[in-house]
Write a protein that holds these residues in place. Structure first.
Motif, PDB file in Angstrom:
ATOM      1  N   ARG A 167      39.343  36.368  84.627  1.00  0.00           N
ATOM      2  CA  ARG A 167      40.436  36.442  83.169  1.00  0.00           C
ATOM      3  C   ARG A 167      41.248  37.754  82.590  1.00  0.00           C
ATOM      4  O   ARG A 167      41.718  37.279  82.364  1.00  0.00           O
ATOM      5  N   ARG A 168      40.526  38.626  83.184  1.00  0.00           N
ATOM      6  CA  ARG A 168      41.034  40.338  82.551  1.00  0.00           C
ATOM      7  C   ARG A 168      42.123  40.081  83.381  1.00  0.00           C
ATOM      8  O   ARG A 168      43.310  40.211  82.683  1.00  0.00           O
ATOM      9  N   ARG A 169      42.500  40.039  84.650  1.00  0.00           N
ATOM     10  CA  ARG A 169      44.147  39.953  85.356  1.00  0.00           C
ATOM     11  C   ARG A 169      44.918  39.040  84.935  1.00  0.00           C
ATOM     12  O   ARG A 169      45.967  39.736  85.114  1.00  0.00           O
ATOM     13  N   ASP A 170      44.449  38.092  84.525  1.00  0.00           N
ATOM     14  CA  ASP A 170      45.563  36.620  84.486  1.00  0.00           C
ATOM     15  C   ASP A 170      45.516  37.266  83.150  1.00  0.00           C
ATOM     16  O   ASP A 170      47.195  37.226  82.045  1.00  0.00           O
TER      17      ASP A 170
ATOM     18  N   THR B 255      49.503  38.803  81.733  1.00  0.00           N
ATOM     19  CA  THR B 255      51.203  37.603  80.883  1.00  0.00           C
ATOM     20  C   THR B 255      51.463  38.457  79.951  1.00  0.00           C
ATOM     21  O   THR B 255      51.573  37.893  78.716  1.00  0.00           O
ATOM     22  N   GLY B 256      50.269  39.444  79.358  1.00  0.00           N
ATOM     23  CA  GLY B 256      50.692  40.453  78.208  1.00  0.00           C
ATOM     24  C   GLY B 256      50.031  40.182  77.406  1.00  0.00           C
ATOM     25  O   GLY B 256      50.706  40.242  75.675  1.00  0.00           O
ATOM     26  N   SER B 257      49.523  39.163  77.749  1.00  0.00           N
ATOM     27  CA  SER B 257      48.156  38.789  76.299  1.00  0.00           C
ATOM     28  C   SER B 257      46.546  39.248  76.107  1.00  0.00           C
ATOM     29  O   SER B 257      46.322  38.666  75.497  1.00  0.00           O
ATOM     30  N   LEU B 258      46.121  40.716  76.986  1.00  0.00           N
ATOM     31  CA  LEU B 258      44.800  40.608  76.569  1.00  0.00           C
ATOM     32  C   LEU B 258      45.247  40.704  75.516  1.00  0.00           C
ATOM     33  O   LEU B 258      43.540  40.408  74.730  1.00  0.00           O
ATOM     34  N   LEU B 259      45.310  41.741  75.117  1.00  0.00           N
ATOM     35  CA  LEU B 259      44.727  42.772  73.704  1.00  0.00           C
ATOM     36  C   LEU B 259      44.634  42.085  72.339  1.00  0.00           C
ATOM     37  O   LEU B 259      44.463  41.179  71.230  1.00  0.00           O
ATOM     38  N   ASN B 260      46.013  40.977  72.615  1.00  0.00           N
ATOM     39  CA  ASN B 260      45.659  39.307  70.920  1.00  0.00           C
ATOM     40  C   ASN B 260      44.494  38.589  71.566  1.00  0.00           C
ATOM     41  O   ASN B 260      43.967  38.407  70.791  1.00  0.00           O
ATOM     42  N   ARG B 261      44.501  38.764  72.139  1.00  0.00           N
ATOM     43  CA  ARG B 261      42.943  37.586  72.950  1.00  0.00           C
ATOM     44  C   ARG B 261      42.293  38.173  72.717  1.00  0.00           C
ATOM     45  O   ARG B 261      41.165  37.481  72.529  1.00  0.00           O
ATOM     46  N   VAL B 262      41.981  39.310  73.182  1.00  0.00           N
ATOM     47  CA  VAL B 262      40.765  40.070  73.012  1.00  0.00           C
ATOM     48  C   VAL B 262      40.438  40.237  71.059  1.00  0.00           C
ATOM     49  O   VAL B 262      39.502  39.941  70.632  1.00  0.00           O
ATOM     50  N   GLN B 263      41.326  40.611  70.387  1.00  0.00           N
ATOM     51  CA  GLN B 263      41.485  40.771  69.013  1.00  0.00           C
ATOM     52  C   GLN B 263      40.696  39.770  68.705  1.00  0.00           C
ATOM     53  O   GLN B 263      40.448  39.617  67.180  1.00  0.00           O
TER      54      GLN B 263
ATOM     55  N   GLU C 293      33.083  41.838  69.280  1.00  0.00           N
ATOM     56  CA  GLU C 293      31.912  42.649  70.778  1.00  0.00           C
ATOM     57  C   GLU C 293      32.633  44.052  70.876  1.00  0.00           C
ATOM     58  O   GLU C 293      32.527  44.744  71.478  1.00  0.00           O
ATOM     59  N   ALA C 294      34.032  43.622  71.086  1.00  0.00           N
ATOM     60  CA  ALA C 294      35.068  43.822  71.321  1.00  0.00           C
ATOM     61  C   ALA C 294      36.633  44.236  70.745  1.00  0.00           C
ATOM     62  O   ALA C 294      37.234  45.188  70.772  1.00  0.00           O
ATOM     63  N   GLY C 295      37.190  43.234  69.960  1.00  0.00           N
ATOM     64  CA  GLY C 295      37.819  43.009  69.283  1.00  0.00           C
ATOM     65  C   GLY C 295      38.358  44.778  68.921  1.00  0.00           C
ATOM     66  O   GLY C 295      39.586  45.330  67.844  1.00  0.00           O
ATOM     67  N   ALA C 296      37.191  44.758  67.870  1.00  0.00           N
ATOM     68  CA  ALA C 296      37.649  45.700  67.071  1.00  0.00           C
ATOM     69  C   ALA C 296      37.634  46.636  67.190  1.00  0.00           C
ATOM     70  O   ALA C 296      38.428  48.235  66.954  1.00  0.00           O
ATOM     71  N   HIS C 297      37.142  47.371  68.633  1.00  0.00           N
ATOM     72  CA  HIS C 297      37.357  48.805  69.620  1.00  0.00           C
ATOM     73  C   HIS C 297      38.416  48.412  70.484  1.00  0.00           C
ATOM     74  O   HIS C 297      38.722  49.644  70.877  1.00  0.00           O
ATOM     75  N   MET C 298      39.367  47.471  70.657  1.00  0.00           N
ATOM     76  CA  MET C 298      40.268  47.247  71.689  1.00  0.00           C
ATOM     77  C   MET C 298      41.317  48.457  71.161  1.00  0.00           C
ATOM     78  O   MET C 298      41.381  48.012  70.135  1.00  0.00           O
ATOM     79  N   GLN C 299      41.835  49.353  72.436  1.00  0.00           N
ATOM     80  CA  GLN C 299      43.452  49.754  71.525  1.00  0.00           C
ATOM     81  C   GLN C 299      43.896  49.470  72.487  1.00  0.00           C
ATOM     82  O   GLN C 299      43.982  49.206  73.742  1.00  0.00           O
ATOM     83  N   PRO C 300      45.274  49.382  72.254  1.00  0.00           N
ATOM     84  CA  PRO C 300      46.658  49.009  73.050  1.00  0.00           C
ATOM     85  C   PRO C 300      46.291  49.361  74.714  1.00  0.00           C
ATOM     86  O   PRO C 300      46.715  49.216  75.594  1.00  0.00           O
ATOM     87  N   TYR C 301      45.780  51.452  74.118  1.00  0.00           N
ATOM     88  CA  TYR C 301      45.677  52.270  75.625  1.00  0.00           C
ATOM     89  C   TYR C 301      45.050  51.388  76.928  1.00  0.00           C
ATOM     90  O   TYR C 301      45.146  51.529  77.947  1.00  0.00           O
ATOM     91  N   MET C 302      44.023  50.605  75.985  1.00  0.00           N
ATOM     92  CA  MET C 302      43.023  50.021  76.927  1.00  0.00           C
ATOM     93  C   MET C 302      43.325  48.855  78.253  1.00  0.00           C
ATOM     94  O   MET C 302      43.003  48.515  78.547  1.00  0.00           O
ATOM     95  N   VAL C 303      44.355  48.130  77.403  1.00  0.00           N
ATOM     96  CA  VAL C 303      44.852  46.694  78.701  1.00  0.00           C
ATOM     97  C   VAL C 303      45.051  48.053  80.043  1.00  0.00           C
ATOM     98  O   VAL C 303      44.861  47.598  81.150  1.00  0.00           O
ATOM     99  N   LEU C 304      45.652  49.025  80.165  1.00  0.00           N
ATOM    100  CA  LEU C 304      45.353  49.505  81.568  1.00  0.00           C
ATOM    101  C   LEU C 304      43.877  50.992  81.505  1.00  0.00           C
ATOM    102  O   LEU C 304      43.521  50.698  80.803  1.00  0.00           O
ATOM    103  N   ARG C 305      43.349  50.208  83.086  1.00  0.00           N
ATOM    104  CA  ARG C 305      42.030  50.621  83.563  1.00  0.00           C
ATOM    105  C   ARG C 305      42.206  52.333  83.549  1.00  0.00           C
ATOM    106  O   ARG C 305      44.015  52.910  84.274  1.00  0.00           O
TER     107      ARG C 305
END
Length: 108
Positions: free
Chosen positions: A53-56, A60-68, A74-86
């Motif tokens: 799921r995370r890899r998909d 597709t460039g939609s991780l940040l938008n979907r998590v938020q 759980e994670a949306g409030a803490h997710m920052q753009p730099y966290m897309v890359l580990r």
């Protein structure tokens, strides 16, 4: 009415209902209805638990938008753009002995 006939009609009605529900729930989408969001949602149902799921979402460039959007508490409030890359493990960075120093991903 004959008991067997009533039994048979009930079974047929149940089977007909089951087939109609199955067709409704699992019918293929029309071409105009197929969007990236539809495909990602379908893959999340089909490949649940596979760990893709995370890899998909990153691909597709939609991780940040979907998590938020869907994981606000759980994670949306803490997710920052730099966290897309580990982060790259430090031992991997230290293992590069030739050429320029290997950089860490931004934000880590």
């Amino acid at each position: 009415m004959d008991k067997n006939k009533i039994f048979f009609e009930k079974k047929c009605n149940r089977l007909h209902f089951t087939i109609n529900c199955f067709t409704f729930l699992f019918a293929p989408a029309a071409g105009a209805q197929v969007t990236l969001d539809f495909i990602l949602d379908e893959r999340s149902r089909e490949l649940f638990g596979e760990g893709l799921r995370r890899r998909d979402l990153v691909r597709t460039g939609s991780l940040l938008n979907r998590v938020q959007k869907w994981n606000l508490v759980e994670a949306g409030a803490h997710m920052q753009p730099y966290m897309v890359l580990r982060p790259i493990p430090q031992q991997e960075i230290d293992a590069v002995t030739q050429g320029p120093k290997f950089p860490q991903n931004p934000g880590y």
